[in-house]
Write a protein that holds these residues in place. Sequence first.
Motif, PDB file in Angstrom:
ATOM      1  N   ALA A  52       0.817  -1.216   0.000  1.00 38.86           N
ATOM      2  CA  ALA A  52       0.000   0.000   0.000  1.00 38.86           C
ATOM      3  C   ALA A  52       0.850   1.265   0.000  1.00 38.86           C
ATOM      4  O   ALA A  52       0.313   2.378  -0.073  1.00 38.86           O
ATOM      5  N   GLY A  53       2.171   1.088   0.115  1.00 36.83           N
ATOM      6  CA  GLY A  53       3.065   2.239   0.110  1.00 36.83           C
ATOM      7  C   GLY A  53       3.175   2.966   1.422  1.00 36.83           C
ATOM      8  O   GLY A  53       3.616   4.118   1.468  1.00 36.83           O
ATOM      9  N   ASN A  54       2.818   2.294   2.514  1.00 40.22           N
ATOM     10  CA  ASN A  54       2.816   2.927   3.837  1.00 40.22           C
ATOM     11  C   ASN A  54       4.092   2.593   4.611  1.00 40.22           C
ATOM     12  O   ASN A  54       4.361   1.419   4.897  1.00 40.22           O
ATOM     13  N   ASP A  55       4.869   3.612   4.968  1.00 41.60           N
ATOM     14  CA  ASP A  55       6.062   3.434   5.813  1.00 41.60           C
ATOM     15  C   ASP A  55       6.897   2.233   5.355  1.00 41.60           C
ATOM     16  O   ASP A  55       7.202   1.320   6.138  1.00 41.60           O
ATOM     17  N   ILE A  56       7.257   2.233   4.099  1.00 44.32           N
ATOM     18  CA  ILE A  56       7.908   1.069   3.483  1.00 44.32           C
ATOM     19  C   ILE A  56       9.183   0.659   4.216  1.00 44.32           C
ATOM     20  O   ILE A  56       9.370  -0.517   4.560  1.00 44.32           O
ATOM     21  N   GLU A  57      10.062   1.615   4.471  1.00 45.74           N
ATOM     22  CA  GLU A  57      11.341   1.274   5.109  1.00 45.74           C
ATOM     23  C   GLU A  57      11.137   0.748   6.522  1.00 45.74           C
ATOM     24  O   GLU A  57      11.848  -0.164   6.969  1.00 45.74           O
ATOM     25  N   GLN A  58      10.186   1.303   7.226  1.00 40.13           N
ATOM     26  CA  GLN A  58       9.912   0.847   8.588  1.00 40.13           C
ATOM     27  C   GLN A  58       9.438  -0.611   8.586  1.00 40.13           C
ATOM     28  O   GLN A  58       9.883  -1.429   9.403  1.00 40.13           O
ATOM     29  N   HIS A  59       8.570  -0.951   7.651  1.00 40.82           N
ATOM     30  CA  HIS A  59       8.050  -2.322   7.607  1.00 40.82           C
ATOM     31  C   HIS A  59       9.116  -3.310   7.135  1.00 40.82           C
ATOM     32  O   HIS A  59       9.188  -4.439   7.642  1.00 40.82           O
ATOM     33  N   PHE A  60       9.970  -2.902   6.213  1.00 38.67           N
ATOM     34  CA  PHE A  60      11.073  -3.785   5.822  1.00 38.67           C
ATOM     35  C   PHE A  60      12.041  -3.978   6.988  1.00 38.67           C
ATOM     36  O   PHE A  60      12.613  -5.063   7.161  1.00 38.67           O
ATOM     37  N   GLY A  61      12.228  -2.940   7.773  1.00 37.50           N
ATOM     38  CA  GLY A  61      13.077  -3.069   8.959  1.00 37.50           C
ATOM     39  C   GLY A  61      12.521  -4.073   9.954  1.00 37.50           C
ATOM     40  O   GLY A  61      13.278  -4.853  10.562  1.00 37.50           O
ATOM     41  N   GLN A  62      11.200  -4.094  10.100  1.00 35.99           N
ATOM     42  CA  GLN A  62      10.585  -5.053  11.025  1.00 35.99           C
ATOM     43  C   GLN A  62      10.624  -6.475  10.466  1.00 35.99           C
ATOM     44  O   GLN A  62      10.739  -7.446  11.223  1.00 35.99           O
ATOM     45  N   LEU A  63      10.541  -6.597   9.151  1.00 34.85           N
ATOM     46  CA  LEU A  63      10.737  -7.919   8.543  1.00 34.85           C
ATOM     47  C   LEU A  63      12.162  -8.417   8.784  1.00 34.85           C
ATOM     48  O   LEU A  63      12.376  -9.605   9.058  1.00 34.85           O
ATOM     49  N   PHE A  64      13.110  -7.518   8.686  1.00 32.26           N
ATOM     50  CA  PHE A  64      14.510  -7.877   8.949  1.00 32.26           C
ATOM     51  C   PHE A  64      14.679  -8.368  10.383  1.00 32.26           C
ATOM     52  O   PHE A  64      15.397  -9.346  10.637  1.00 32.26           O
ATOM     53  N   ASP A  65      14.008  -7.710  11.327  1.00 34.81           N
ATOM     54  CA  ASP A  65      14.097  -8.139  12.728  1.00 34.81           C
ATOM     55  C   ASP A  65      13.587  -9.564  12.911  1.00 34.81           C
ATOM     56  O   ASP A  65      14.146 -10.343  13.704  1.00 34.81           O
ATOM     57  N   ILE A  66      12.530  -9.921  12.199  1.00 33.11           N
ATOM     58  CA  ILE A  66      11.999 -11.290  12.290  1.00 33.11           C
ATOM     59  C   ILE A  66      13.008 -12.284  11.705  1.00 33.11           C
ATOM     60  O   ILE A  66      13.244 -13.357  12.277  1.00 33.11           O
ATOM     61  N   ALA A  67      13.615 -11.928  10.583  1.00 33.25           N
ATOM     62  CA  ALA A  67      14.626 -12.798   9.980  1.00 33.25           C
ATOM     63  C   ALA A  67      15.790 -13.031  10.936  1.00 33.25           C
ATOM     64  O   ALA A  67      16.258 -14.169  11.118  1.00 33.25           O
ATOM     65  N   ILE A  68      16.263 -11.971  11.568  1.00 29.37           N
ATOM     66  CA  ILE A  68      17.379 -12.081  12.510  1.00 29.37           C
ATOM     67  C   ILE A  68      16.989 -12.911  13.728  1.00 29.37           C
ATOM     68  O   ILE A  68      17.799 -13.680  14.265  1.00 29.37           O
ATOM     69  N   PHE A  69      15.750 -12.783  14.177  1.00 33.06           N
ATOM     70  CA  PHE A  69      15.255 -13.569  15.312  1.00 33.06           C
ATOM     71  C   PHE A  69      15.497 -15.055  15.075  1.00 33.06           C
ATOM     72  O   PHE A  69      15.999 -15.763  15.956  1.00 33.06           O
ATOM     73  N   TRP A  70      15.175 -15.533  13.871  1.00 35.33           N
ATOM     74  CA  TRP A  70      15.323 -16.961  13.598  1.00 35.33           C
ATOM     75  C   TRP A  70      16.772 -17.344  13.333  1.00 35.33           C
ATOM     76  O   TRP A  70      17.207 -18.445  13.702  1.00 35.33           O
ATOM     77  N   LEU A  71      17.550 -16.460  12.735  1.00 36.92           N
ATOM     78  CA  LEU A  71      18.974 -16.755  12.554  1.00 36.92           C
ATOM     79  C   LEU A  71      19.680 -16.937  13.884  1.00 36.92           C
ATOM     80  O   LEU A  71      20.636 -17.710  13.995  1.00 36.92           O
ATOM     81  N   ARG A  72      19.228 -16.223  14.905  1.00 35.62           N
ATOM     82  CA  ARG A  72      19.842 -16.359  16.234  1.00 35.62           C
ATOM     83  C   ARG A  72      19.563 -17.735  16.827  1.00 35.62           C
ATOM     84  O   ARG A  72      20.325 -18.204  17.671  1.00 35.62           O
ATOM     85  N   ARG A  73      18.467 -18.364  16.417  1.00 36.60           N
ATOM     86  CA  ARG A  73      18.111 -19.668  16.989  1.00 36.60           C
ATOM     87  C   ARG A  73      18.963 -20.794  16.412  1.00 36.60           C
ATOM     88  O   ARG A  73      19.418 -21.664  17.135  1.00 36.60           O
ATOM     89  N   SER A  74      19.178 -20.772  15.110  1.00 34.96           N
ATOM     90  CA  SER A  74      19.982 -21.812  14.457  1.00 34.96           C
ATOM     91  C   SER A  74      20.210 -21.415  13.010  1.00 34.96           C
ATOM     92  O   SER A  74      19.311 -20.851  12.371  1.00 34.96           O
ATOM     93  N   PRO A  75      21.365 -21.746  12.435  1.00 32.73           N
ATOM     94  CA  PRO A  75      21.581 -21.487  11.006  1.00 32.73           C
ATOM     95  C   PRO A  75      20.670 -22.329  10.118  1.00 32.73           C
ATOM     96  O   PRO A  75      20.568 -22.058   8.921  1.00 32.73           O
ATOM     97  N   VAL A  76      20.016 -23.339  10.676  1.00 25.32           N
ATOM     98  CA  VAL A  76      19.052 -24.104   9.901  1.00 25.32           C
ATOM     99  C   VAL A  76      17.926 -23.191   9.390  1.00 25.32           C
ATOM    100  O   VAL A  76      17.286 -23.475   8.374  1.00 25.32           O
ATOM    101  N   PHE A  77      17.712 -22.073  10.079  1.00 21.00           N
ATOM    102  CA  PHE A  77      16.676 -21.131   9.656  1.00 21.00           C
ATOM    103  C   PHE A  77      17.178 -20.144   8.602  1.00 21.00           C
ATOM    104  O   PHE A  77      16.444 -19.217   8.253  1.00 21.00           O
ATOM    105  N   ALA A  78      18.392 -20.337   8.089  1.00 27.29           N
ATOM    106  CA  ALA A  78      18.910 -19.430   7.073  1.00 27.29           C
ATOM    107  C   ALA A  78      18.008 -19.352   5.839  1.00 27.29           C
ATOM    108  O   ALA A  78      17.756 -18.255   5.324  1.00 27.29           O
ATOM    109  N   PRO A  79      17.477 -20.475   5.321  1.00 26.92           N
ATOM    110  CA  PRO A  79      16.564 -20.358   4.179  1.00 26.92           C
ATOM    111  C   PRO A  79      15.317 -19.540   4.498  1.00 26.92           C
ATOM    112  O   PRO A  79      14.834 -18.788   3.638  1.00 26.92           O
TER     113      PRO A  79
END
Length: 339
Positions: free
Chosen positions: A62-89
């Motif tokens: 929708a074009g709303n706060d694009i960078e902010q939402h991508f930043g929060q997606l990045f935080d979720i990705a990092i959350f799982w990488l911290r648990r195990s590299p098996v979550f890399a995919p």
Amino acid sequence: MDSATECFEIRTEFKDAPGSIQTLYHKEYPIGTALTDFLYADLKAFSVHLEQIKAHLKEIKAGNDIEQHFGQLFDIAIFWLRRSPVFAPLAASIQRQRLYFDQGKKLSADGIERQMAYYTEVQPKLLYLAENFFEADTPEDMTARYFRQHEELGKKQAPEWCNFLPLKYGEVTYGITMKGANGFFPYDDALNEERRNDFQEFPAETLDTEEPNDFVQFILAEYIRRNLRFRTCKFCGRYFGIMGNTRAEFCDRLIDGSTKTCKEMGSLRLYEKRKMEDPAIREYKRSYKAHNARIRYGIMTREEFNAWSQEARRKRDDCVAGKLPLEEFVAWLDSDRQS
């Protein structure tokens, strides 16, 4: 992967140079860490994160706060990488939405949801293998063990048969890869990884994949081929990988809230335990209690007891260090025994 280390990377294309590869994440672990850490990951967060991912993608579209939402997606990705590299995919699939956005492609959580479903399905299977296959008491040919157990369960038509994953995966290349490079890449900064400068190159088989099933089955096959076994850490109680006839009792995981590893703290605890089991320590504690009781009975003053205990500790330490024979130490402790 080599005989001691397993390495994982997330790579992407440079935005302005299609076909040129940039490494975003590079992490190294003692061999066996990827799957053993995955066993203890709490997957209940998947449902919450999936709804959050869908909501973020909707706002981005929708074009709303694009960078902010991508930043929060990045935080979720990092959350799982911290648990195990098996979550890399999975982490890569989440972050790939940014690449799709930049390329004008459709954004979708369907692939992410499918990967989460796979992780949820495969975790109990790997736990079964950890407990019933990898936890072997002595070194053996783990490839033969894997297929033998699988065949035996198949003949019995046992439901556990389905826990033995197929040892197949996508294309593997053999070439030069690197180790000693934690901390040089963008994701590593977010993960607060240690910085290292002991960069080395070594030849290894490498799997390039976007799919977790390829990823898991490749790691599993490599562990089996290298005759890796699992052992329970005597400090944290979790599995870790061992090779050959090693007597290792503790893993290399950091203790929660500490800069020490299980191996460091476990070795210290083991030393203290063995020290307390030393006959000189036992004799000292016996005599200490007897002399302390004399204060209550008025046979010895506090000053006399303090002087005795100071000398007793000195002789105890000499005895533990081998400077004083145990017999002489015991004779000294009993030299003023009350009849």
